[in-house]
Write a protein that holds these residues in place. Structure first.
Motif, PDB file in Angstrom:
ATOM      1  N   ALA A  32      13.741 -19.271 -15.867  1.00 47.78           N
ATOM      2  CA  ALA A  32      14.244 -19.203 -16.926  1.00 47.78           C
ATOM      3  C   ALA A  32      15.511 -18.340 -16.910  1.00 47.78           C
ATOM      4  N   GLU A  33      16.573 -18.702 -17.365  1.00 50.63           N
ATOM      5  CA  GLU A  33      17.805 -17.831 -16.963  1.00 50.63           C
ATOM      6  C   GLU A  33      18.252 -17.098 -18.527  1.00 50.63           C
ATOM      7  N   GLY A  34      18.899 -15.971 -18.328  1.00 55.51           N
ATOM      8  CA  GLY A  34      19.253 -15.377 -19.545  1.00 55.51           C
ATOM      9  C   GLY A  34      18.216 -14.674 -19.919  1.00 55.51           C
TER      10      GLY A  34
ATOM     11  N   MET B 257      18.313 -28.065 -10.662  1.00 54.77           N
ATOM     12  CA  MET B 257      19.120 -28.775 -11.891  1.00 54.77           C
ATOM     13  C   MET B 257      19.367 -27.486 -12.864  1.00 54.77           C
ATOM     14  N   ASP B 258      20.587 -26.841 -12.850  1.00 55.01           N
ATOM     15  CA  ASP B 258      21.288 -25.660 -13.437  1.00 55.01           C
ATOM     16  C   ASP B 258      21.312 -26.396 -14.982  1.00 55.01           C
ATOM     17  N   ASP B 259      21.335 -25.086 -16.025  1.00 53.69           N
ATOM     18  CA  ASP B 259      21.613 -25.556 -17.499  1.00 53.69           C
ATOM     19  C   ASP B 259      20.512 -26.587 -17.926  1.00 53.69           C
ATOM     20  N   PHE B 260      19.529 -26.617 -17.341  1.00 54.88           N
ATOM     21  CA  PHE B 260      18.776 -27.599 -17.927  1.00 54.88           C
ATOM     22  C   PHE B 260      18.337 -27.768 -19.380  1.00 54.88           C
TER      23      PHE B 260
HETATM   24 CA    CA Z   1      22.836 -21.890 -15.662  1.00 53.16          CA
END
Ligand code: CA
Ligand code: C2E
Ligand code: CA
Ligand code: CA
Length: 279
Positions: free
Chosen positions: A235-237, A178-181
């Motif tokens: 964790a992205e970014g 699940m992206d951009d959670f």
């Molecule tokens: Ca994303």
């Protein structure tokens, strides 16, 4: 006053004209982008938080057009989606990403994960899963090394075909992320209803964890919840050492972001892998 009102109106129509003009231009150019070989796939590593070792990469589209220059995915993906061009483009991304993954399997003799973004229209295609299966066989990729990243948009108005495709993907052993959670409204109920393997905490939450105690609390809660549901949490970014240390303390599993590397062309990504394997 009346005058101001009219000016505002004129301003907006002018801006809307510009936007429409740009959109049409992008659409026109996008129609021939694939066959003109203007699209490419970059790879952004994600690392195991504890060891900081690269364990895989996310495939990210890049488009360089003679007329428009570099166009960002945030601009052209929605247009590709609306026009249906995303079907062919998405297929190109999957094939390119799996080709790369099979080369890494051969060169480095180990399996790196490859994550691919899938858009709503693409996911709704009735033959999507068959296409994926054919590609896995064709490139001799173990399904467990592939992860499909989907956003809430894919699940919105969840109907039969969505549920069916998610189950079929899960059955062949491909992971679903699940992206951009945290950015949508219904992430929690979707997590409960569908077979996710991974949760990617949106970069907007990671951005301020060192300065905003509320954000830090939310990210900690998302990680704990993900683990409670047996999910891998990414964790992205991640951009700074300070963010990295907090995420390590919170036992986040994987990290992705400019701190480790920006998205790279395939050869540069492979140079990173090579350097890591040597040490
Ligand atoms: Ca994303
Ligand atoms: P996304 O899936 O959330 O991808 C992560 C985006 O964050 C990427 O932007 C990446 O370059 C950027 N990013 C990575 N690390 C950092 C960081 O440390 N700080 C900041 N500020 N940004 C970072 P990109 O490549 O411009 O892609 C934007 C969006 O376009 C993606 O967001 C995804 O939704 C979409 N996209 C890209 N490639 C594809 C594709 O092949 N198919 C589909 N359907 N969508 C794609
Ligand atoms: Ca993604
Ligand atoms: Ca995003």
């Amino acid at each position: 006053s009346k005058d101001q009102g009219r000016n505002t109106y004129t301003f907006y129509t002018h801006q809307m004209n510009l936007d429409m003009h740009r959109r049409l231009k992008v659409e026109e150019q996008l129609r021939s982008a694939l066959k003109n070989h203007e699209l490419s796939v970059f790879f952004q590593p994600f690392v195991d938080i504890r060891s900081r070792k690269i364990i895989g990469a996310e495939a990210l589209l890049r488009w360089n057009n003679e007329l428009l220059g570099q166009v960002t995915p945030d601009e052209f993906i929605p247009i590709a989606e609306q026009t249906g061009l995303i079907i062919a483009i998405g297929q190109y991304v999957i094939q390119t990403a799996l080709t790369a993954a099979s080369q890494w399997q051969t060169y480095f003799n180990r399996q790196f994960k490859i994550a691919v973004n899938v858009s709503p229209k693409q996911f709704r295609e009735s033959n999507f899963v068959d296409m994926l299966k054919v590609s896995l066989t064709q490139y001799d990729i173990h399904p467990s090394t592939v992860e499909l990243e989907i956003t809430e948009g894919v699940l919105l108005n969840g109907d039969q075909i969505i549920t069916h495709n998610l189950q079929a993907i899960n059955d062949i052993g491909v992971s679903i992320s699940m992206d951009d959670f945290g950015t949508g409204y219904s992430s929690l109920s979707y997590l409960r209803s569908y077979p996710f393997n991974t949760l990617k905490v949106d970069k907007s939450f990671i951005n301020d964890i060192t300065v905003d105690p509320g954000d830090l609390e939310l990210v900690g809660a998302a990680i704990a919840m993900g683990h409670g549901l047996n999910l891998i949490v990414v964790a992205e970014g991640v951009e700074t050492e300070e963010q990295y240390h907090l995420l390590n303390a919170l036992k986040c599993d994987y990290g992705q972001g400019y701190l480790f590397s920006k998205p790279l062309p395939q050869d540069e990504f492979e140079a990173l892998l090579e350097a890591q394997i040597k040490v």
